[in-house]
Design an enzyme around this catalytic site. Structure first.
Site, PDB file in Angstrom:
ATOM      1  N   HIS A   1       4.582   4.750  20.598  1.00  0.00           N
ATOM      2  CA  HIS A   1       5.964   5.173  20.759  1.00  0.00           C
ATOM      3  C   HIS A   1       6.126   6.349  21.724  1.00  0.00           C
ATOM      4  CE1 HIS A   1       6.872   3.445  16.464  1.00  0.00           C
ATOM      5  NE2 HIS A   1       6.676   2.504  17.358  1.00  0.00           N
TER       6      HIS A   1
HETATM    7  C1  LIG Z   1       1.756  -2.540  21.198  1.00  0.00           C
HETATM    8  C2  LIG Z   1       3.119  -1.955  20.974  1.00  0.00           C
HETATM    9  C3  LIG Z   1       3.723  -2.087  19.726  1.00  0.00           C
HETATM   10  C4  LIG Z   1       4.977  -1.522  19.507  1.00  0.00           C
HETATM   11  N1  LIG Z   1       5.621  -1.779  18.332  1.00  0.00           N
HETATM   12  C5  LIG Z   1       6.896  -1.366  18.171  1.00  0.00           C
HETATM   13  C6  LIG Z   1       7.649  -1.763  17.034  1.00  0.00           C
HETATM   14  O1  LIG Z   1       7.193  -2.551  16.219  1.00  0.00           O
HETATM   15  N2  LIG Z   1       8.906  -1.269  16.885  1.00  0.00           N
HETATM   16  C7  LIG Z   1       9.450  -0.402  17.800  1.00  0.00           C
HETATM   17  O2  LIG Z   1      10.577   0.039  17.603  1.00  0.00           O
HETATM   18  N3  LIG Z   1       8.779  -0.052  18.899  1.00  0.00           N
HETATM   19  C8  LIG Z   1       7.531  -0.546  19.126  1.00  0.00           C
HETATM   20  N4  LIG Z   1       6.869  -0.250  20.273  1.00  0.00           N
HETATM   21  C9  LIG Z   1       7.541   0.626  21.245  1.00  0.00           C
HETATM   22  C10 LIG Z   1       8.672  -0.050  21.997  1.00  0.00           C
HETATM   23  O3  LIG Z   1       8.322  -1.352  22.381  1.00  0.00           O
HETATM   24  C11 LIG Z   1       9.009   0.835  23.200  1.00  0.00           C
HETATM   25  O4  LIG Z   1       9.470   2.091  22.725  1.00  0.00           O
HETATM   26  C12 LIG Z   1      10.089   0.259  24.098  1.00  0.00           C
HETATM   27  O5  LIG Z   1       9.759  -1.034  24.507  1.00  0.00           O
HETATM   28  C13 LIG Z   1      10.257   1.186  25.307  1.00  0.00           C
HETATM   29  O6  LIG Z   1      11.120   0.607  26.244  1.00  0.00           O
HETATM   30  P1  LIG Z   1      11.185   1.138  27.721  1.00  0.00           P
HETATM   31  O7  LIG Z   1      12.275   0.392  28.404  1.00  0.00           O
HETATM   32  O8  LIG Z   1      11.239   2.602  27.707  1.00  0.00           O
HETATM   33  O9  LIG Z   1       9.758   0.783  28.373  1.00  0.00           O
HETATM   34  P2  LIG Z   1       9.019  -0.610  28.536  1.00  0.00           P
HETATM   35  O10 LIG Z   1       9.536  -1.636  27.592  1.00  0.00           O
HETATM   36  O11 LIG Z   1       7.568  -0.301  28.489  1.00  0.00           O
HETATM   37  O12 LIG Z   1       9.428  -1.093  29.994  1.00  0.00           O
HETATM   38  C14 LIG Z   1       8.998  -0.513  31.186  1.00  0.00           C
HETATM   39  C15 LIG Z   1       8.897  -1.617  32.225  1.00  0.00           C
HETATM   40  O13 LIG Z   1       8.803  -1.032  33.503  1.00  0.00           O
HETATM   41  C16 LIG Z   1       7.791  -1.687  34.242  1.00  0.00           C
HETATM   42  N5  LIG Z   1       7.305  -0.719  35.225  1.00  0.00           N
HETATM   43  C17 LIG Z   1       6.694   0.462  34.989  1.00  0.00           C
HETATM   44  N6  LIG Z   1       6.411   1.094  36.143  1.00  0.00           N
HETATM   45  C18 LIG Z   1       6.865   0.283  37.134  1.00  0.00           C
HETATM   46  C19 LIG Z   1       6.858   0.383  38.550  1.00  0.00           C
HETATM   47  N7  LIG Z   1       6.343   1.445  39.189  1.00  0.00           N
HETATM   48  N8  LIG Z   1       7.380  -0.638  39.274  1.00  0.00           N
HETATM   49  C20 LIG Z   1       7.930  -1.719  38.651  1.00  0.00           C
HETATM   50  N9  LIG Z   1       7.956  -1.864  37.297  1.00  0.00           N
HETATM   51  C21 LIG Z   1       7.433  -0.870  36.556  1.00  0.00           C
HETATM   52  C22 LIG Z   1       6.759  -2.072  33.193  1.00  0.00           C
HETATM   53  O14 LIG Z   1       5.915  -3.093  33.636  1.00  0.00           O
HETATM   54  C23 LIG Z   1       7.657  -2.489  32.033  1.00  0.00           C
HETATM   55  O15 LIG Z   1       8.005  -3.840  32.095  1.00  0.00           O
HETATM   56  C24 LIG Z   1       5.623  -0.799  20.535  1.00  0.00           C
HETATM   57  C25 LIG Z   1       5.019  -0.677  21.790  1.00  0.00           C
HETATM   58  C26 LIG Z   1       3.779  -1.255  22.024  1.00  0.00           C
HETATM   59  C27 LIG Z   1       3.142  -1.109  23.374  1.00  0.00           C
END
Ligand SMILES: Cc1cc2nc3c(=O)[nH]c(=O)nc-3n(C[C@H](O)[C@H](O)[C@H](O)COP(=O)(O)OP(=O)(O)OC[C@H]3O[C@@H](n4cnc5c(N)ncnc54)[C@H](O)[C@@H]3O)c2cc1C
Length: 519
Positions: free
Chosen positions: A453
């Protein structure tokens, strides 16, 4: 040229791209480093951890953690359409009203519980439905009863106003399959002519002109050097996540001067807050051998696969984290600071080891960590990953380790209660001989891992160190916003995915409101 360029198609990016393109007059380009994954493990709930260290994971580890015996912690994050939401454990837990009221009180006006509830509701009533688990394990039900026996009240809704209590975890699934923001938001928007999605494109830098973000530069998969540019008429929104977003800002010359200079990046806009304030939920726990019950260790069979594929039933629908108890370690706390999480399987070696014997994991999760870390660019080469240093268990007062210790003792009390006790065939780790506080502290340092997280690295707020203001605009740069977990100022007493959905829902409102005013 598009109106809006969004970087990253994870939780934040999928929600935002979908919501913004509901307006046919707004053209949106969504750029993602990964591809659309065809891997079955993104669909089968019980298989999510098999995605670790594959091509859909960035494959990061932390720097050596002094608080964890110098270990480098496995730190998965999704690199595909859907981002981390396509590989997460599907738990939908938003935390406690006091979490959001504290955001509002600490420099984020507009983000109090009452003000964020409509965005939570809008997602849940539409593209992000919460589902009940279809077939929780017998062990899970036994855990819920055992927790009640030690005085933790049962709740049938872990997202109710007060989330304290024990209950079954709601999941982002439909008919026993993962149903993430990719399915509920982005896939519904894909056919809109005003949405363009580019995959396999690593964004390497934000293009700045006179203090304004006018677009981004990216490299298509396989290109080591050749860059293309995508221009934004209106604004660029970063949704690259709590690691990717600060890294990209730093690569673009926006960040702490000393770190940028050390990495050989020209400083264009000094900002000490970028990459600071890395917060994460640390998880420790008890690994317990079980008897008289089938666990997920033997779930992988042709029969179970057929049950899952044809009827969406059976143990493969398990998201592992099936039940949770949210508790306060002191009655005066505004919100729970500890979570006990039951998985009806042995979760070993940070998920990299396939379980071979029957057992359960009773994890202890530190919800309100005092330790704070950082994400720091290491090289001007965008292919070099940043240093991820959560600084686990380094708070000077030692409150974090004390809270986990409290949790371990509570977890053992729960395990000793019927009906759960009847399934227990001995504690594997830390083991019955580990009794003293020192023994348990040693176990905490040897075995804790991330609960995945990361947040807070581009914190929202009103002080000079805050990276975005309460309208999610990057301070000091025009035309640049952030809508992902990096803006979370303080971790909620829940998990981070649904809060990130909420943030992106609100970002869509903020952008739509401003676009209307401009035109
Ligand atoms: C294994 C795992 C289990 C989890 N379990 C839970 C759960 O059960 N419940 C819960 O609430 N949360 C859970 N989480 C956390 C939750 O999924 C994240 O908090 C949430 O997805 C964050 O969203 P985000 O948009 O910030 O980032 P992300 O969903 O990580 O999205 C970021 C995106 O940006 C892309 N990216 C990054 N840098 C670049 C770049 N330079 N150029 C182009 N693209 C790029 C990445 O490839 C990715 O697709 C879990 C996370 C993981 C990894």
């Amino acid at each position: 040229m598009h109106d809006i360029v969004i970087v990253g198609a994870g939780t934040g990016g999928c929600v935002l791209a979908s919501r913004l393109t509901e307006n046919p007059d707004l053209s949106v380009l969504l750029i993602e480093a990964g591809a659309r994954s065809r891997k079955l493990e993104t669909k089968v709930p019980a298989a999510f951890f098999k995605l670790f260290r594959t091509e859909v994971d960035w494959g990061d580890s932390t720097t050596p953690q002094s608080g964890l015996d110098g270990r480098e912690i496995v730190f998965p994050r999704g690199r595909m359409l859907g981002g981390s939401a396509a590989m997460n454990a599907m738990m939908v837990l938003r935390g406690h009203p006091a979490d959001y009221d504290a955001w509002a009180a600490n420099g984020c006006p507009g983000w109090s519980w009452n003000e964020v509830v409509p965005a939570f509701a809008r997602s849940a009533q539409g593209p992000f439905p919460l589902a009940q688990q279809r077939e929780p394990s017998v062990l899970t039900e036994a855990f819920v009863h055992a927790a009640r026996a030690v005085g933790i009240p049962f709740t049938d809704d872990l997202n109710a106003e007060d989330n304290a209590g024990v209950g079954f975890v709601p999941v982002s699934q439909r008919r026993g399959r993962r149903f993430s923001v990719l399915d509920g938001y982005l896939n519904q928007a894909r056919r809109r002519p005003n949405l363009t999605v580019v995959t396999g494109a690593l964004v390497t830098r934000i293009v700045l002109e006179n203090g304004r973000a006018v677009g981004v530069a990216y490299r298509l998969h396989g290109e080591d050097v050749l860059e293309e540019e995508a221009l934004a008429e209106s604004e660029v929104v970063l949704c690259a996540g709590a690691i990717g977003t600060p890294h990209l800002l730093q690569l673009s010359g926006i960040g702490p001067r000393a770190a940028l200079e050390a990495a050989g990046v020209e400083v264009l806009h000094e900002h000490a807050g970028v990459g600071a304030n890395l917060l994460d939920h640390l998880a420790n726990g008890l690994l317990v051998k079980t008897k008289g019950v089938e666990t997920l260790a033997t779930a992988e069979s042709l029969r179970n696969f057929a049950r899952w594929a044809i009827r969406g039933r059976g143990p493969l629908t398990s998201n592992l984290g099936e039940a949770a108890a949210f508790v306060r370690t002191r009655p005066d706390l505004a919100a729970p600071d500890l979570e006990l999480l039951l998985a009806p399987v042995l979760f070993e070696e940070e998920g990299l080891k396939q379980p071979t014997e029957h057992g359960l994991t009773l994890a202890v999760v530190l919800l309100r960590p005092k330790s704070v870390g950082s994400v720091t660019v290491r090289s001007a080469d965008p292919l070099v990953p940043p240093a991820i240093d959560p600084c686990y268990l380094t708070d000077p007062e030692g409150e974090d380790i004390a809270t986990i210790l409290h949790g371990l003792r509570l977890a053992r009390r729960v395990l000793s209660q019927e009906p759960l006790a009847g399934f227990v065939d001995g504690e594997i780790l830390p083991g019955d001989e580990a009794r003293s506080d020192d023994d348990l502290r040693a176990h905490i340092r040897q075995l804790s891992q991330t609960l995945y997280h990361p947040a807070g690295t581009c914190r929202m707020g009103s002080d000079p160190l805050a990276v975005v203001d309460p309208a999610l605009r990057v301070r000091g740069i025009e035309g640049l916003r952030i809508a992902d977990a990096s803006v979370i100022p303080e971790l909620p007493s829940g998990h981070t995915n649904w809060p990130t959905v909420m943030i992106a829902e609100r970002a869509a409102d903020l952008i739509a409101g401003e676009t209307k005013t401009r035109s």
